[in-house]
Scaffold this motif. Structure first.
Motif, PDB file in Angstrom:
ATOM      1  N   ALA A 129       0.829  -1.203   0.000  1.00  0.00           N
ATOM      2  CA  ALA A 129       0.000   0.000   0.000  1.00  0.00           C
ATOM      3  C   ALA A 129       0.865   1.256   0.000  1.00  0.00           C
ATOM      4  N   GLN A 130       1.946   1.221   0.776  1.00  0.00           N
ATOM      5  CA  GLN A 130       2.844   2.390   0.821  1.00  0.00           C
ATOM      6  C   GLN A 130       3.468   2.668  -0.547  1.00  0.00           C
ATOM      7  N   ILE A 131       3.908   1.602  -1.214  1.00  0.00           N
ATOM      8  CA  ILE A 131       4.554   1.775  -2.527  1.00  0.00           C
ATOM      9  C   ILE A 131       3.543   2.327  -3.542  1.00  0.00           C
ATOM     10  N   LEU A 132       2.316   1.821  -3.490  1.00  0.00           N
ATOM     11  CA  LEU A 132       1.296   2.307  -4.426  1.00  0.00           C
ATOM     12  C   LEU A 132       0.977   3.777  -4.169  1.00  0.00           C
ATOM     13  N   GLN A 133       0.880   4.141  -2.889  1.00  0.00           N
ATOM     14  CA  GLN A 133       0.658   5.546  -2.532  1.00  0.00           C
ATOM     15  C   GLN A 133       1.797   6.413  -3.065  1.00  0.00           C
ATOM     16  N   LEU A 134       3.003   5.880  -2.895  1.00  0.00           N
ATOM     17  CA  LEU A 134       4.194   6.588  -3.346  1.00  0.00           C
ATOM     18  C   LEU A 134       4.140   6.833  -4.856  1.00  0.00           C
ATOM     19  N   LEU A 135       3.790   5.792  -5.608  1.00  0.00           N
ATOM     20  CA  LEU A 135       3.708   5.939  -7.067  1.00  0.00           C
ATOM     21  C   LEU A 135       2.680   6.995  -7.441  1.00  0.00           C
ATOM     22  N   LYS A 136       1.562   6.964  -6.725  1.00  0.00           N
ATOM     23  CA  LYS A 136       0.503   7.940  -7.025  1.00  0.00           C
ATOM     24  C   LYS A 136       0.982   9.371  -6.767  1.00  0.00           C
ATOM     25  N   ARG A 137       1.676   9.547  -5.637  1.00  0.00           N
ATOM     26  CA  ARG A 137       2.159  10.877  -5.286  1.00  0.00           C
ATOM     27  C   ARG A 137       3.177  11.375  -6.322  1.00  0.00           C
ATOM     28  N   LEU A 138       4.124  10.494  -6.665  1.00  0.00           N
ATOM     29  CA  LEU A 138       5.161  10.889  -7.613  1.00  0.00           C
ATOM     30  C   LEU A 138       4.568  11.161  -8.990  1.00  0.00           C
ATOM     31  N   GLN A 139       3.509  10.413  -9.307  1.00  0.00           N
ATOM     32  CA  GLN A 139       2.840  10.630 -10.585  1.00  0.00           C
ATOM     33  C   GLN A 139       2.252  12.038 -10.651  1.00  0.00           C
ATOM     34  N   LYS A 140       1.588  12.423  -9.559  1.00  0.00           N
ATOM     35  CA  LYS A 140       0.964  13.756  -9.509  1.00  0.00           C
ATOM     36  C   LYS A 140       2.016  14.839  -9.639  1.00  0.00           C
ATOM     37  N   GLU A 141       3.110  14.670  -8.901  1.00  0.00           N
ATOM     38  CA  GLU A 141       4.148  15.695  -8.906  1.00  0.00           C
ATOM     39  C   GLU A 141       4.777  15.898 -10.276  1.00  0.00           C
ATOM     40  N   ASN A 142       4.868  14.816 -11.063  1.00  0.00           N
ATOM     41  CA  ASN A 142       5.569  14.903 -12.353  1.00  0.00           C
ATOM     42  C   ASN A 142       4.649  14.777 -13.557  1.00  0.00           C
TER      43      ASN A 142
END
Ligand SMILES: Nc1ncnc2c1ncn2[C@@H]1O[C@H](COP(=O)(O)OP(=O)(O)OP(=O)(O)O)[C@@H](O)[C@H]1O
Ligand SMILES: [Mg+2]
Length: 336
Positions: A191-204
């Motif tokens: 779940a943490q990794i998926l959240q991380l991907l989502k956050r990084l996706q938004k930022e970039n």
């Protein structure tokens, strides 16, 4: 204009005694900032599709046809130089097995820095290491300034996966292809990794192709889904649509076999049988041998392969009998 357009991708491996048809006529488009999920059982062609886009399936025994456009330009897979500039920089990939893509004898900081240096010729090592620390911080690795000096085995599975993601993200790619990035991890880390991907996706505003066999992961992060079966896309739709009204009997079967996806008193219904061998595909619909609807009502399932056609807006399925037709057949049966 979409960021990625794949048209009619076919990949076969010619072996001494057979030909493995790994990917068969796959087409799709992906917009910036969106996440596309590839789901399907083991061997359905998910990884080979991703590797083909990256220009990583090559060799004398490979037969590859189809076209891939990235950011408006057709990728020329014969042109190693332009391919190298795209791969790892514009399109980055997190591979299915993190241990096989991290070198055990090199410090992780050096490995992450290396993927920066490959695409920033002339940059100093110190600058690359600084970038490595920055991206390690972004992916949530604690004390990155000291941890750049550690080796892969000194990290937990979840942290190693973050290192892989850091390595993929250091060049700020427009597209990230993540092949089962969380399969080997326990649920909380997943779940943490998926959240991380989502956050990084938004930022970039990065586009993501996420390969998984887990519908839970799809519902968590994907905007759109392609369901793969025996090398073909058998259903494509938004993630919401797939869950709300699956069209293809295979998709329906996958969803029915999920724990937690049925009424309290009904049982899990696994799909009977196993997928066909990619070296010996049936002549008609590849799913027909496992499909309870096959050949019903005069349908040519055993002799003809159904094309992927739109059944409603932005929703396509490769089946002769749409879900509405199946309901009608059931009604007729119960009226008898
Ligand atoms: N280099 C290769 N040579 C021969 N056959 C291959 C090669 N790579 C993949 N295949 C075959 O191509 C088919 C698709 O493989 P692929 O790795 O894409 O499946 P997948 O959907 O990613 O499965 P999994 O969920 O297990 O990762 C399989 O039948 C596989 O055995
Ligand atoms: Mg795979």
């Amino acid at each position: 204009m979409s960021l990625l357009k794949v048209e009619n991708l076919d990949v076969s491996f010619v072996l001494s005694d057979s030909t493995v048809q790994a990917v068969n006529g796959v087409s799709f488009e992906l917009e910036r900032g969106r996440t596309l999920g590839f789901v399907g059982e083991s061997g359905s062609g998910k990884s080979v599709t991703a590797q083909a886009i990256m220009g990583l399936v090559a060799g004398e025994n490979v037969e590859l046809t189809g076209s891939v456009w990235f950011d408006g330009n057709a990728i020329d897979y014969e042109d190693e130089k332009s391919l190298r500039s795209i791969r790892g920089q514009e399109i980055a990939m997190v591979f299915q097995d993190p241990l096989s893509s991290l070198h055990p004898f090199y410090k992780v900081g050096d490995q992450i820095a290396e993927s920066y240096l490959v695409h920033h010729t002339g940059a100093k090592k110190a600058e690359a290491l600084e970038e490595a620390v920055k991206v390690m911080t972004e992916v949530g690795i604690p004390s990155p300034k000291t941890r750049i000096n550690d080796y892969p085995h000194q990290f937990s599975g979840g942290m190693r996966q973050r290192i892989m993601i850091a390595m993929a993200l250091i060049n700020r790619p427009k597209l990230l292809i993540a092949d089962e990035p969380t399969t080997a991890l326990d649920v909380t880390v997943q779940a943490q990794i998926l959240q991380l991907l989502k956050r990084l996706q938004k930022e970039n505003n990065m586009a993501i192709i996420l390969i998984t066999h887990d519908f839970g992961v799809v519902s968590e992060v994907c905007d759109d889904v392609i369901v793969m079966y025996a090398g073909k896309a058998v259903e494509t739709a938004s993630a919401d649509e797939i869950f709300k009204s699956p069209e293809h009997p295979y998709t329906k079967g996958l969803l029915d076999s999920l724990v937690g996806n049925q009424d309290m008193d009904s049982e899990l219904i696994p799909i009977p049988g196993t997928p066909p061998s990619a070296a010996d595909l049936p002549s008609g619909c590849s799913f027909a041998p496992r499909c309870t609807w096959a050949n019903k009502d005069g349908m040519p399932c055993d002799s003809k392969a159904p094309a992927l056609v739109e059944t409603s807006s932005h929703h396509s399925s490769a089946c002769f009998l749409p879900a509405s037709g199946r309901s009608k057949l059931l009604e007729r049966k119960s009226a008898k």
